[in-house]
Write a protein that holds these residues in place. Structure first.
Motif, short mmCIF file in Angstrom:
data_model
loop_
_atom_site.label_atom_id
_atom_site.label_comp_id
_atom_site.label_asym_id
_atom_site.label_seq_id
_atom_site.Cartn_x
_atom_site.Cartn_y
_atom_site.Cartn_z
N GLU A 58 44.87 52.55 72.15
CA GLU A 58 44.42 52.24 73.13
C GLU A 58 44.30 51.09 73.90
O GLU A 58 44.17 50.91 75.22
CB GLU A 58 43.10 53.21 72.69
N GLU A 62 45.65 50.25 77.46
CA GLU A 62 44.96 49.75 78.68
C GLU A 62 44.99 48.38 79.59
O GLU A 62 45.62 48.54 80.77
CB GLU A 62 43.41 49.94 78.02
N ASN A 97 40.70 59.51 77.11
CA ASN A 97 40.96 59.02 75.59
C ASN A 97 40.53 59.66 74.84
O ASN A 97 39.57 60.23 75.48
CB ASN A 97 40.23 57.91 74.77
N GLN A 143 46.29 60.32 79.91
CA GLN A 143 45.91 60.60 78.78
C GLN A 143 46.19 60.15 77.24
O GLN A 143 47.55 60.44 77.34
CB GLN A 143 45.60 62.01 79.11
N LYS A 146 44.72 61.60 69.96
CA LYS A 146 45.22 60.85 69.02
C LYS A 146 44.87 62.56 68.05
O LYS A 146 43.89 63.34 68.79
CB LYS A 146 43.92 59.88 68.50
#
Length: 205
Positions: A58, A62, A97, A143, A146
């Protein structure tokens, strides 16, 4: 299956957009495009091969998105109220997230039987984006979802008025290159922004 939202933030370009680029005119083809947000969902198996062992997937997504937005600056902004242009003030791409309480293999088995199942990993607030709220809705929403196994779904929801299929896939491809290869900002050059000069907007009333 339950998708749980963990964090929501805005990812802005890593460098500010110059003043002379802050009014991006839409072309004639942008004017007549569908005003809906289009779904794109990509699935990835578990992988720990990050370029920086101290960061998560992540984090890298980003950071590389922020670098990519420095060149593709209109994606990070909002339509003007008359939908004739994009006001490029670095408001940011909405970045969500999330996690889901199942494994990727089981999820994909269901998605093979019903492709709409994959849309549960697509940002849900874009279902209601239309001409009445385009100027306050982010042009693109990302989006990252996980799975319990470590797998991941990366979904992108671009406004069709600003990004057609070619633009969206090119953006994702180049973003992945920046993320994987660590391409510096000064070497990120793809797509051009001259459609309004080639196909000027018209009175479509």
């Amino acid at each position: 299956m339950e998708v749980k939202i963990l964090t929501i933030k805005l990812i802005k370009p890593s460098s500010p957009t110059p003043n002379y680029l802050q009014n991006y005119k839409l072309s004639f083809f942008d004017q007549i495009a569908d005003e809906a947000h289009l779904p794109l969902v990509l699935f990835y198996p578990p992988c720990n091969n990050y370029t920086n062992n101290n960061s998560t997937a992540e984090d890298q997504l980003e950071q590389s998105l922020s670098k990519t937005l420095t060149h593709i600056y209109p994606v990070a902004d909002r339509f003007t109220e008359d939908n004739s242009s994009i006001h490029c003030a670095d408001q940011g791409v909405k970045f969500v997230n999330a996690k889901v309480n199942c494994k990727l293999n089981g999820f994909l088995e269901k998605a093979q039987k019903d492709v709409n199942h994959a849309l549960s990993c697509w940002p849900q607030d874009t279902w209601d984006a239309d001409e009445s709220n385009l100027f306050i809705t982010p042009i693109s929403i990302v989006q990252v979802t996980k799975f319990n196994c470590g797998g991941m779904a990366l979904s992108m929801s671009p406004a069709h008025t600003a990004m057609d299929g070619f633009t969206t896939f090119t953006f994702v491809h180049e973003w992945s290159n920046v993320c994987k290869l660590g391409i510096p900002i000064e070497k990120i050059h793809f797509l051009s922004f001259n459609m309004a000069k080639i196909f000027p907007p018209r009175d479509v009333s």
